[in-house]
Design a protein around this motif. Structure first.
Motif, PDB file in Angstrom:
ATOM      1  N   LYS A   1       0.806  -1.221   0.000  1.00 20.72           N
ATOM      2  CA  LYS A   1       0.000   0.000   0.000  1.00 20.72           C
ATOM      3  C   LYS A   1       0.840   1.272   0.000  1.00 20.72           C
TER       4      LYS A   1
ATOM      5  N   ASP B   1       1.279   6.924  -0.823  1.00 21.89           N
ATOM      6  CA  ASP B   1       0.162   6.070  -0.416  1.00 21.89           C
ATOM      7  C   ASP B   1      -0.627   5.727  -1.666  1.00 21.89           C
TER       8      ASP B   1
ATOM      9  N   GLU C   1      -3.376   4.089  -2.065  1.00 25.85           N
ATOM     10  CA  GLU C   1      -4.832   4.126  -1.942  1.00 25.85           C
ATOM     11  C   GLU C   1      -5.364   5.551  -1.975  1.00 25.85           C
TER      12      GLU C   1
END
Length: 268
Positions: free
Chosen positions: A117, A132, A134
């Motif tokens: 992630k 990041d 996401e």
């Protein structure tokens, strides 16, 4: 073509980045059959590779080097392209997932966290940026000027701890008096330095965590240092016949495998 970066998948497959056309090729390791190619929409025209002798691999003007890495589960590929764009692909479909803005300088190292992630990218000036995947957010960990001058383009090791909470970042510098060569242990969430490990003024070219996260090994020239992560106590030094370029722990964490400039793989 001249293949500049190679990364193994957890399965039988391997991803390779060919620097002459800057296309990531995924193939079956046993059959040699090409499975898929990955290209970036950020590239409007093919990069023009330099003759081999000019492959410095660093700096924004260099067209000859890219970096590639794969998530531990083999589902996602990331590459730092020669145009300094960080491109993310779905390994199963070849679809572009996202890309991140151009960095200020050439990229030295890219590493996925164990969860896949977070992507850590270190640039030519040894500035680490955490992306990041996401949320798309990024966190930059800048070098403290008090650490002295860095050595641009000097490659050093970088690795996440097994739980992804810490990042070990090798740092190289040109100030031998103040010892600007060391391994930083950084907190991923805050970017703060937890502690640093001495390399006896030598370039920390390789670093790895033990599977249990309690030990860290790093190669500095012809010595492998083995230390406790908590407290930093040095357990052992291993003298090697040639400067170390890569180091990993075995799955059970009882042995260390290293590769050196003499192209020999050794088990300790």
């Amino acid at each position: 073509g001249d293949h500049r970066d190679l990364h193994s998948f957890p399965t039988r497959r391997s991803a390779d980045l060919a620097s002459h056309d800057h296309v990531i090729r995924l193939w079956d390791r046993e059959t040699g059959k090409e499975i898929r190619r990955f290209e970036s929409s950020s590239v409007k025209q093919p990069f023009r590779p330099h003759p081999y002798r000019f492959y410095s691999g660093f700096g924004p003007e260099d067209n000859g080097r890219s970096r590639v890495t794969v998530t531990p589960d083999g589902t996602t590929i990331a590459a730092a392209l020669p145009n300094n764009v960080i491109q993310i692909w779905d390994a199963n479909t070849g679809k572009e997932i996202r890309d991140f803005k151009r960095l200020d300088g050439g990229v030295d190292v890219v590493r996925f966290s164990p969860s896949g992630k977070v992507l850590a990218v270190r640039d030519w000036h040894q500035v680490v940026t955490l992306f990041d995947l996401e949320t798309g957010k990024e966190q930059q960990i800048k070098n403290d000027y008090k650490n002295g001058n860095v050595s641009p383009g000097q490659s050093a090791g970088m690795a996440f701890s097994p739980d992804g909470a810490m990042l070990a970042n090798g740092r190289t510098g040109s100030d031998q008096v103040n010892n600007t060569n060391f391994v930083q242990l950084l907190h991923v969430k805050t970017g703060e330095e937890i502690r640093r490990f001495d390399t006896a003024m030598k370039n920390p070219a390789a670093v790895a965590f033990a599977p249990n996260g309690k030990l860290i090994a790093y190669g500095a020239s012809d010595i492998i240092h083995l230390r406790e992560v908590d407290g930093g106590r040095e357990i052992r030094q291993i003298k090697t016949p040639a400067p170390v370029t890569a180091v990993i722990f075995s799955a059970e964490g009882k042995t260390i495998v290293s590769k050196a400039l003499d192209q020999q793989v050794r088990v300790w």
